[in-house]
Motif scaffolding. Structure first.
Motif, PDB file in Angstrom:
ATOM      1  N   GLU A  25     -23.610  29.201 -34.966  1.00 45.13           N
ATOM      2  CA  GLU A  25     -22.217  29.627 -34.799  1.00 45.13           C
ATOM      3  C   GLU A  25     -21.343  28.388 -34.672  1.00 45.13           C
ATOM      4  O   GLU A  25     -21.634  27.500 -33.870  1.00 45.13           O
ATOM      5  N   ASP A  26     -20.291  28.321 -35.462  1.00 44.22           N
ATOM      6  CA  ASP A  26     -19.287  27.253 -35.374  1.00 44.22           C
ATOM      7  C   ASP A  26     -17.950  27.887 -35.003  1.00 44.22           C
ATOM      8  O   ASP A  26     -17.507  28.830 -35.668  1.00 44.22           O
ATOM      9  N   ILE A  27     -17.306  27.373 -33.955  1.00 44.29           N
ATOM     10  CA  ILE A  27     -15.986  27.852 -33.539  1.00 44.29           C
ATOM     11  C   ILE A  27     -15.029  26.680 -33.552  1.00 44.29           C
ATOM     12  O   ILE A  27     -15.275  25.664 -32.898  1.00 44.29           O
ATOM     13  N   ILE A  28     -13.940  26.795 -34.301  1.00 45.58           N
ATOM     14  CA  ILE A  28     -12.920  25.759 -34.397  1.00 45.58           C
ATOM     15  C   ILE A  28     -11.638  26.293 -33.768  1.00 45.58           C
ATOM     16  O   ILE A  28     -11.049  27.254 -34.266  1.00 45.58           O
ATOM     17  N   ALA A 135     -30.785  32.262 -40.959  1.00 41.83           N
ATOM     18  CA  ALA A 135     -30.885  33.722 -40.883  1.00 41.83           C
ATOM     19  C   ALA A 135     -29.500  34.323 -40.677  1.00 41.83           C
ATOM     20  O   ALA A 135     -29.191  35.395 -41.188  1.00 41.83           O
ATOM     21  N   SER A 136     -28.652  33.597 -39.936  1.00 43.15           N
ATOM     22  CA  SER A 136     -27.278  34.031 -39.703  1.00 43.15           C
ATOM     23  C   SER A 136     -26.413  32.797 -39.503  1.00 43.15           C
ATOM     24  O   SER A 136     -26.826  31.861 -38.810  1.00 43.15           O
ATOM     25  N   PHE A 137     -25.229  32.806 -40.116  1.00 45.23           N
ATOM     26  CA  PHE A 137     -24.276  31.709 -39.933  1.00 45.23           C
ATOM     27  C   PHE A 137     -22.903  32.341 -39.722  1.00 45.23           C
ATOM     28  O   PHE A 137     -22.438  33.136 -40.539  1.00 45.23           O
ATOM     29  N   SER A 138     -22.262  31.975 -38.593  1.00 45.73           N
ATOM     30  CA  SER A 138     -20.934  32.500 -38.275  1.00 45.73           C
ATOM     31  C   SER A 138     -19.967  31.334 -38.146  1.00 45.73           C
ATOM     32  O   SER A 138     -20.253  30.363 -37.439  1.00 45.73           O
ATOM     33  N   TYR A 139     -18.828  31.437 -38.831  1.00 49.44           N
ATOM     34  CA  TYR A 139     -17.834  30.356 -38.863  1.00 49.44           C
ATOM     35  C   TYR A 139     -16.482  30.953 -38.486  1.00 49.44           C
ATOM     36  O   TYR A 139     -15.997  31.878 -39.154  1.00 49.44           O
ATOM     37  N   THR A 140     -15.880  30.442 -37.407  1.00 51.72           N
ATOM     38  CA  THR A 140     -14.667  31.051 -36.852  1.00 51.72           C
ATOM     39  C   THR A 140     -13.587  30.013 -36.625  1.00 51.72           C
ATOM     40  O   THR A 140     -13.867  28.927 -36.110  1.00 51.72           O
ATOM     41  N   LEU A 167      -9.921  33.993 -37.524  1.00 49.46           N
ATOM     42  CA  LEU A 167     -10.481  34.177 -38.866  1.00 49.46           C
ATOM     43  C   LEU A 167     -11.968  33.881 -38.788  1.00 49.46           C
ATOM     44  O   LEU A 167     -12.370  32.810 -38.329  1.00 49.46           O
ATOM     45  N   ASN A 168     -12.799  34.821 -39.221  1.00 52.02           N
ATOM     46  CA  ASN A 168     -14.249  34.659 -39.109  1.00 52.02           C
ATOM     47  C   ASN A 168     -14.939  34.967 -40.430  1.00 52.02           C
ATOM     48  O   ASN A 168     -14.554  35.884 -41.154  1.00 52.02           O
ATOM     49  N   TRP A 169     -15.966  34.159 -40.745  1.00 52.74           N
ATOM     50  CA  TRP A 169     -16.872  34.435 -41.868  1.00 52.74           C
ATOM     51  C   TRP A 169     -18.274  34.527 -41.324  1.00 52.74           C
ATOM     52  O   TRP A 169     -18.703  33.691 -40.510  1.00 52.74           O
ATOM     53  N   THR A 170     -19.028  35.539 -41.751  1.00 55.06           N
ATOM     54  CA  THR A 170     -20.412  35.699 -41.330  1.00 55.06           C
ATOM     55  C   THR A 170     -21.286  35.927 -42.553  1.00 55.06           C
ATOM     56  O   THR A 170     -20.970  36.766 -43.409  1.00 55.06           O
ATOM     57  N   GLY A 171     -22.369  35.157 -42.660  1.00 52.60           N
ATOM     58  CA  GLY A 171     -23.317  35.309 -43.750  1.00 52.60           C
ATOM     59  C   GLY A 171     -24.734  35.440 -43.222  1.00 52.60           C
ATOM     60  O   GLY A 171     -25.063  34.914 -42.154  1.00 52.60           O
ATOM     61  N   LYS A 172     -25.576  36.145 -43.957  1.00 50.83           N
ATOM     62  CA  LYS A 172     -26.978  36.335 -43.596  1.00 50.83           C
ATOM     63  C   LYS A 172     -27.858  35.704 -44.681  1.00 50.83           C
ATOM     64  O   LYS A 172     -27.591  35.847 -45.877  1.00 50.83           O
TER      65      LYS A 172
END
Length: 372
Positions: A25-28, A135-140, A167-172
């Protein structure tokens, strides 16, 4: 200060360990100038240890917060640094300013590219993991009130969600991920121009591209709501002209805590760091639900959350991260998230690390709340 966001985190698994699912998880949290930011990154896996590679313009000393703290640091010939964690999970927090990764256009429109266009010799690019995919990547991105998101895209399939100032992007099952985000920075109250952020010169990359980097088209505009990712190879579409509303001067902000008869409440043991990841405790869920009930009102003007106090400056980031987790919980339970601000707690030799302070304006709203 932490290094800039474009310095890539290269995450590698020790060859002697069994493969395991990796979640990141990345939070900016972006500043009002559209360039300065606070970044919080976590990675979780079931492995017994992990290795983290930092680029030549990064160094462990730049980090505000690294967990676990007993990592081993090794300088590399290319100027980078390798951190060896005796754990399959870690968390990092830093502050910095965008530099070459942001292009500024007319009308205070900025274009952010998380990838510099260079593909490594091993074929990896952007944000990547080895040997397996994430397995999961979340970018916010968390945005201040004066910034409008215009368009966004990723080079991998995933889901975008735009909610209020987030604003969030989530990929598996993804890897080699890059993002392009276009946004407008509107002047804040009392300012007619957008401040320039001092930026250090980026060091030349030491990696040689496996193939010439292709030019990236401008991101295609999408509605600011849940939408699938678009490939960087898609045909670019012209962005709409700025609306009259977006060009209008910013409306005066709501009253600040100082001029709205604010009051504060201190809560104990409502949030904690679990292997570097901020978590609301069981007791905290009960107390914060009750607080959210009192603050889920159109009368609320501002809520400021100060994280727990700390004794070591390296723990500043952990304090902010815990304040952010409390903020997320309150917002998820009805408190207007555009009214919430987060702060680090105080540094003190006798800090207990367990107390969160929440200031509310107008303070009369706390008449409807009891922590017991």
């Amino acid at each position: 200060m932490w290094s800039r966001l474009t310095a890539m985190l290269v995450l590698a698994v020790c060859a002697t360990q069994a493969l395991a699912a990796v979640e990141r998880e990345d939070i900016i949290v972006l500043g009002a100038d559209g360039l300065h930011f606070t970044s919080y990154k976590t990675l979780r896996s079931d492995l017994a240890e992990r290795v983290l590679y930092l680029g030549p313009d990064e160094a462990p000393g730049d980090a505000v917060f690294i967990v676990p703290a007993d990592y081993e640091s090794t300088p590399l010939d290319d100027g980078g640094t390798r951190l060896h964690f005796k754990s399959g999970s870690f968390a990092l927090m830093n502050t910095g300013a965008f530099d070459a990764e942001v292009e500024r256009n007319d009308n205070n429109v900025y274009v952010f590219n998380s990838w510099d266009g260079v593909t490594r010799e091993d074929g990896h690019l952007g944000k990547w993991n080895a040997p397996d995919d994430f397995a999961s990547f979340s970018y916010t991105w968390v945005l201040p009130r004066n910034i409008d998101i215009l368009a966004y895209e990723a080079n991998r399939q995933g889901t975008w969600e735009k909610r209020e100032n987030t604003l969030n992007w989530t990929g598996k099952q993804v890897n080699d991920i890059a993002f392009t985000i276009r946004y407008r920075v509107n002047p804040t109250q009392g300012s007619t121009t957008v401040a320039e952020a001092p930026a250090a010169k980026r060091r030349p990359s030491t990696a040689q591209p496996a193939q010439p980097p292709r030019a990236r088209p401008n991101p295609a505009p999408v509605q600011l709501e849940t939408a699938p990712s678009r490939s960087f190879d898609n045909t670019p579409v012209q962005l709409p002209e700025p609306s009259a509303e977006s060009e209008a001067p910013s409306q005066p902000p709501t009253a600040t805590v100082a001029d709205a008869s604010s009051r504060s409440v201190e809560l104990m043991n409502v949030v904690e760091l679990d292997n570097g990841r901020p978590q609301v405790t069981g007791e905290g869920q009960r107390v914060l639900r009750r607080l959210a009930g009192a603050l889920a009102s159109d009368r609320v003007q501002q809520v400021i959350i100060h994280g727990p106090s700390f004794t070591d400056s390296r723990d500043t980031g952990g304090s902010v991260a815990q304040a952010a987790r409390v903020s997320d919980f309150l917002a998820a339970h009805g408190v207007p998230d555009d009214k919430i601000d987060i702060r680090a707690g105080e540094r003190a030799d006798d800090a207990d690390g367990q107390r969160v302070q929440i200031s509310v304006a107008p303070g009369v709203l706390l008449d409807e709340f009891s922590p017991n």
